[in-house]
Every structure is written in structure tokens, then in C-alpha cells.
Design a protein around this motif. Sequence first.
Motif, short mmCIF file in Angstrom:
data_model
loop_
_atom_site.label_atom_id
_atom_site.label_comp_id
_atom_site.label_asym_id
_atom_site.label_seq_id
_atom_site.Cartn_x
_atom_site.Cartn_y
_atom_site.Cartn_z
N THR A 137 0.88 -1.16 0.04
CA THR A 137 -0.16 0.03 -0.07
C THR A 137 0.88 1.19 -0.02
O THR A 137 2.12 1.17 0.24
CB THR A 137 -0.76 0.30 1.38
OG1 THR A 137 0.02 0.13 2.41
CG2 THR A 137 -1.82 -1.13 1.63
N ARG A 138 0.04 2.52 -0.42
CA ARG A 138 1.10 3.69 -0.22
C ARG A 138 1.36 3.90 1.35
O ARG A 138 2.42 4.47 1.25
CB ARG A 138 -0.04 4.86 -0.48
CG ARG A 138 -0.10 5.11 -2.07
CD ARG A 138 0.81 5.98 -2.57
NE ARG A 138 1.49 5.47 -3.81
CZ ARG A 138 2.69 5.26 -4.31
NH1 ARG A 138 3.45 6.12 -3.60
NH2 ARG A 138 2.91 5.12 -5.74
N ALA A 141 4.49 1.91 1.84
CA ALA A 141 5.63 2.53 1.31
C ALA A 141 6.14 3.76 1.96
O ALA A 141 7.53 4.25 1.78
CB ALA A 141 5.36 2.91 -0.38
N LEU A 142 5.20 4.55 2.47
CA LEU A 142 5.57 5.60 3.06
C LEU A 142 6.27 5.42 4.43
O LEU A 142 7.36 6.15 4.86
CB LEU A 142 4.06 6.58 3.67
CG LEU A 142 4.45 7.76 4.05
CD1 LEU A 142 5.14 9.02 3.17
CD2 LEU A 142 3.07 8.33 4.73
N LEU A 160 7.82 10.26 -3.28
CA LEU A 160 6.60 9.21 -3.26
C LEU A 160 5.41 9.94 -3.83
O LEU A 160 4.70 10.34 -2.80
CB LEU A 160 6.59 8.64 -2.04
CG LEU A 160 5.46 7.29 -1.75
CD1 LEU A 160 6.07 6.17 -2.37
CD2 LEU A 160 5.29 7.09 -0.18
N ASN A 162 1.64 10.72 -4.89
CA ASN A 162 0.20 10.45 -4.47
C ASN A 162 0.24 9.73 -3.14
O ASN A 162 -0.28 9.00 -2.97
CB ASN A 162 -0.36 9.50 -5.29
CG ASN A 162 -0.48 10.22 -6.87
OD1 ASN A 162 -0.55 11.29 -7.04
ND2 ASN A 162 -0.16 9.43 -7.83
N ALA A 163 0.97 10.46 -2.21
CA ALA A 163 1.11 9.78 -0.69
C ALA A 163 0.75 10.63 0.39
O ALA A 163 0.74 10.53 1.46
CB ALA A 163 2.43 9.33 -0.44
N ALA A 166 -2.15 8.97 2.39
CA ALA A 166 -1.40 7.92 3.33
C ALA A 166 -0.75 8.78 4.54
O ALA A 166 -0.67 8.31 5.52
CB ALA A 166 -0.37 7.10 2.34
#
Length: 723
Positions: A137-138, A141-142, A160, A162-163, A166
Motif C-alpha cells: 500500500t501507499r 511505502a511511506l 513518493l 500521491n502519498a 497516506a
Amino acid sequence: MTSILRVGLDVPLDRLFDYRAGDASGAEPGCRVLVPFGPRQVVGVVVERADASELGHDRLKDATRVLDTTPLIDAELLSTLRRAARYYQHPLGEVLHTALPAALRSPKPLPVQVATLLALTDEGRLALDDPKRRRGTRLAALLDLVGEAPVPIAELDGLLPNARAALRTAISRGWIERRGDEAAVRREGVPAPPLNDAQREAADALVAARGFAPFLLDGVTGSGKTEVYLAAIAACLARGEQSLVLLPEIALTPQALRRFRERLGVDVAALHSGLGETERARAWLAAASGDAKVVLGTRSAVFVPLPRAGLVVVDEEHDASYKQQDGFRYHARDLAVLRAHALGVPIVLGSATPSLESLANVASGRYRALRLAHRAGLAQPPALRVVDLRGKALQHGLAPATLDAIAATIARGEQALVFKNRRGYAPVLMCHDCGWSAKCPQCDRALTLHQATRRLRCHHCGFAQGVPRSCPSCESLAIHPVGQGTERLEETLRARFPEVPIVRVDRDTTSSRRARDALLDQLPSAGARILVGTQMLAKGHDLPHLTLVVVVGVDEGLHSVDFRASERLGQLVVQVAGRAGRAERAGTVILQTHDPDHPLLKVLLNGGYRALSTQLLDERRVASMPPFAHFALLRAEAKDSAKLDAFLAIAAASIDDERILAHGPMPAPMPRRAGVLRAQILLEASERTAMQEFLARWIEPLRERPEGKALRWSIDVDPVDLY
Ligand code: ADP
Ligand code: ZN
Ligand code: ZN
């Protein structure tokens, strides 16, 4: 629309410069503009707009462009700075530029507001390490990204895309936090201890005050003054108002910042010498925008704009470091009062040893006194004890009784502090055979021996040379250090207590702010140890294990010629004494002296600072000294004594006001420094307004005199040092 801009520039000329608005037509007073000045483009601050210029429209140059869309210096600050420039007789352009942080004196774009970092919290670390966590998921990743290293918010989209959603989730779950420059922001404040009655009364008075109201918070060390400030600041926060807190440089430690941040639960903007230019500018701008609700800073923080001001605090208000000693010679405490007046807010000046100026203001009814007479919590006041040095076998300045007391303290597993306000090994290097002593060739003052680096140094001009092996005058080998500095005390104590950790704190061991903070950070830890140092040790970190304070150089303060020396000695002794026994353990303070019957010492021992300050105020009144008279000091310096004499003779001859008493021209207390001759005229008036009227008339023509342009001179209004 008025078309002329009257601009303050950073030049030592007491006038404004007129420009046609040109492309800077939107520039209001308080905005910065870029203007041509000689061959250069310089940054200036618009002070006024006008319809016409004395020079005539056609002879003016166009301003190049405006740098701010809204005034950087707001109306209140601009008008206060104009008053300050008049009061201190300093060119307005330089005053305006002193008020701005360095990064804002350049035409570069303003540093991005709050470039905060995203960092993982402890909970975030747990989530990241959870073997069962979802991947792909975002949010995952974040966490991976921020878990590697904190990420500047501005760079997130690049690293990153579009985070943002998140990020909101991670912040709401407490996994990621925004971090300021120095420490993580705690959203929930740490609860305050319940205030005692005296603290409650003081805090209530501050919170209830409306409009300009000056208070002196006169509270012994450890009485909980800071808790009173915090309570009043919390009330401001609840009303959405800003608080400005000034501290001496040495007291603005990471520990102090942490205490404010944790207790108040908001970000606290810090302004001190350890910050980079961009960070300073950012903190300043955060105050100017009203975003920073609490600003904690040293002397120059008195210049931050406060559009939503609610309270001004000046802690350790007696501290001499509030006075700027060169350029625009303002006193930050006095300017803070002026600003609180202009802002229409209460101001509290706090100290365990209030200045005689502030005590006089209480006596005359101008300031209201709030008193905290007892230490908060369980702490006992320290016992003061005189150790008579006469006829004793001293070990490099330490008496046998003193060394015994240190030994007993160490044996109990507690800490001792040995205080001597002189760094280096010995203040004098002398020949035993012919009496020669090492002097600075440029200042005629003794050179201080620094043993570790084997150098003789001048503490006035920075001159340094190697240590001679034999006397330069008679070639005898019997040259000896005389007297002691902190370095020698450390050596003596190491020899006597070889097992005990010893930490020395002075300017030689704390060359950078970082080194200083690191050193001070280790002081409070438990276990027997000895701290040796200069007045850098007089404030700063709480030292809960410290139970013995030794003041080595009492006699120098008792026998100084400076009219403020007794006040300073009393303050210093009481301040260092206040460091002892802050926890449950009572402390002892040893004052070593050859003059145990000195009247000032007796007053201090029997009645404390209160009795001492009352007596000193009486003496000042009788002798017509500040705060019962008002001083201004004209200082001049030149290599050539004829130039010096010529200028000061003209200055003296133009004193035409019978309300002004002039002392001099006379040589300065230090007649030569760094090879330059120094002389001065001290002016005295019994009324402040008389002094102000006279200076306004006297200084301006002096600035025009060629004799004055041939040397360096300055005027110091309300000088703290007569040097
Ligand atoms: P000051 O600023 O007057 O030197 P501080 O505010 O730093 O004093 O307080 C000294 C110590 O006493 C601190 O450790 C503080 O936490 C503690 N303290 C202050 N007020 C109280 C109180 N009302 N109850 C318990 N402890 C207190
Ligand atoms: Zn000699
Ligand atoms: Zn020198």
C-alpha cells in the motif's frame, strides 16, 4: 498616491534616502525594497511615503522593485524602532537592519516557511517492524521511506507521488510526526505541577492584566518563576495570543527549550546564536505571520514582529548580556518594556537578583512587584559560609577548609562547583628576580597564561604569543604564574582528587555552541564530580546533585572601581549559590575572602540580595548614580592622540546645557586597546528627558564635523559598562 519612498538603508548616516516609487509603487512602510545606492543595488526598508522630496523629483532615482507584498516590519514594530533609534541616538537605517535577521537583509526570496521534516514516531517504528503489517500500500511505502530517514515535507511528492492521503492516515495514527528544527513537537502538553499559593497569585495577576502592565517577578532561584511564566503563556495560548520570552544566551539551552515545548504542547520558535541564518529567518517569519505562538529567544529576539501579542517575558532581567555592546547599543530589557507598551500587553521581568533599575521602578510605583520568597517543592535554601583566607596555606587559591568541604561532598556521592570568573591558567606571568610581567604590547594589560596551549593571550584584543623560557628583561629562569584561572584550579583539583571526574566549563572548553550544549548536557548526571568554571556555570541546566558551591574570587568584586561592581558581585554570588541544593538536599556556599568583615559581604550574609540591593540603592541615590541619574557615554578611539583630543575638545565645547554634567574628556578606563587610544566624555543628567533633549541637539552637528569623521566614535545611552 504619494510617489516618493523614504527608505532606511544599512549605512551609518542618520538620514533616510528618497526614491521615486517607480516599479515599487506597491511598497508600503515596513516593506523592503531594492534600490540603487552608488554603483550597487541594496536592500532598504520603506519608512514613509511622501508627496515630495527636498531633493526635487527629477534628481531622485527610481526604486528597483519591492521585495514584500505586505510589510515585513509591521506598524507597531516600525514605530517602536523609530522611537528606539531616537532614544539611543542611532541611525534609523541601521536600527531597522539590526532588527531584521541576516537572511532578510538580502534580496533573495524569503526562506520557505517551516520546512519541517516528516519523521517516524516510536509507534511508527513498531508498526514498521510488525511482521504482520500489510505491504504494497501507499501507507506501507511511506513508512518504509520515512523509516529510513526523516523526509522534508517539500520533498515528499517527488520521492513518493500521491502519498498525501497516506500521510494524513499515518499522522492521525501517530506513526509519523512533523518535526521542527530542534525537537519533535509534542501535541499533548506535559502536565504542570500544581502551583503553590505565591505562584498562583503571581500567575493570576499576569493573566488578569489587561493592556500594558509591567511586573517584576522577584523570586529566589528555584522558587518556580518559570512555572509562573508557563501558566501565563498557557492562558495566552488559550486566547490565541502570542508570547515572547527573552532569555540570556547562556540560559537558552536545549533543556530549557524542551521544557517549554513539552509543557505547552505547541511548537516553540527559538531564536539564538546557534541557529543558521535561514533557521533564524524562518523563526522570525513564523512570529511575523502569527503562526508561532511562543517565541523563545536571546537579546535580538526583542525585534520579532508580534501581530497577535499577548505577553512579553524577560527572564534573568538583571543579566548584562541584554545590552548590545557595539553598533546599535540597545538594552533588550528596556526595549522589551517599550514594545510591551506599544503592543498594549503585560510584561513580566523575572529575576532572583533584580537589577537596581527595576527595583527602583517598583519603589516608584511604575512596576508592580510579584514575590516568590521560597523555593518550590522540597528544596532548602543554601547556607552561606565565609572561609577566611588570611594566614592560611592556600593550594593555588583554595583554602584547606574549602578542600575539606569538597572532599566531604564527594564522599557523599554529591557534586561540587568551583566558581572563578577568569579563564586560563593564571592572569599574570611574573619574573621573581626583576619583577617583569608579561603585558600585551597593544593594550598595556597583563597577558593571561594558557598552559594547555602554552600561550600568553590578551583577553582584550586577542593578541597571543608563546611563553618565554626566561625573563625577557633579566634572563632569569624564575618566571612564575601568579594568581589562578579556571585552568589552574582544574589542575589543582585533579591533583588533589585524582579519582573524581572533573569538568571545566569556560570559553576555552566551549568554543562552539554545540560543544557547550554537549558539555552542559552531561553536568546534571548523578555521581560525585567537580565542576570548575566561569559565570557560564551560573545558569543553565538544573544540577540536582550539586550541594556545594565555592566562590573563589570574591575579593576582586569587593575591590573593583566600577560603580556596578558590588551589584554584580551580589548578583553573581546569589545566582551561583542558587545552583546548590535544588533538590531535597540542602546546599552550602563557600565564599573565600581575605576581607571577611567587608561591610557589603556582611549585608549579603545577613540579609541576602534583598538587603544588599536596598543598601546599594540608597548609596546610588545619595551619590546621584543610575538609576537616580541618567548617563550617556561618548567614546572615541584613534591611533593618533591629536585626533582624539581635537574631536573630544569640540564635543566638550559644544555642551551648552546646564542640566548636563560632563566628566571629561578623559582617558577610557582601558586607555589603549589593540593599539588604539581610547578616550571618553561621560554625561550625566538628573532627568531622562533633559538628557534626551540635549543629546538630540548635540549629536547631529557632531556627526557633521570633519574631526569626527577622522576617527571612530559612538554614543552609548544608559551604558552598562563604562569601558
Ligand atoms: P526558577 O525559574 O524560579 O528558578 P523553576 O520554575 O525552574 O524555578 O522551578 C524550580 C524547580 O522547582 C523545577 O524543578 C520545577 O519543576 C519545580 N517546581 C516549580 N514549581 C513547582 C510546584 N508548584 N510544585 C512542585 N515543583 C515545582
Ligand atoms: Zn626578570
Ligand atoms: Zn591586547
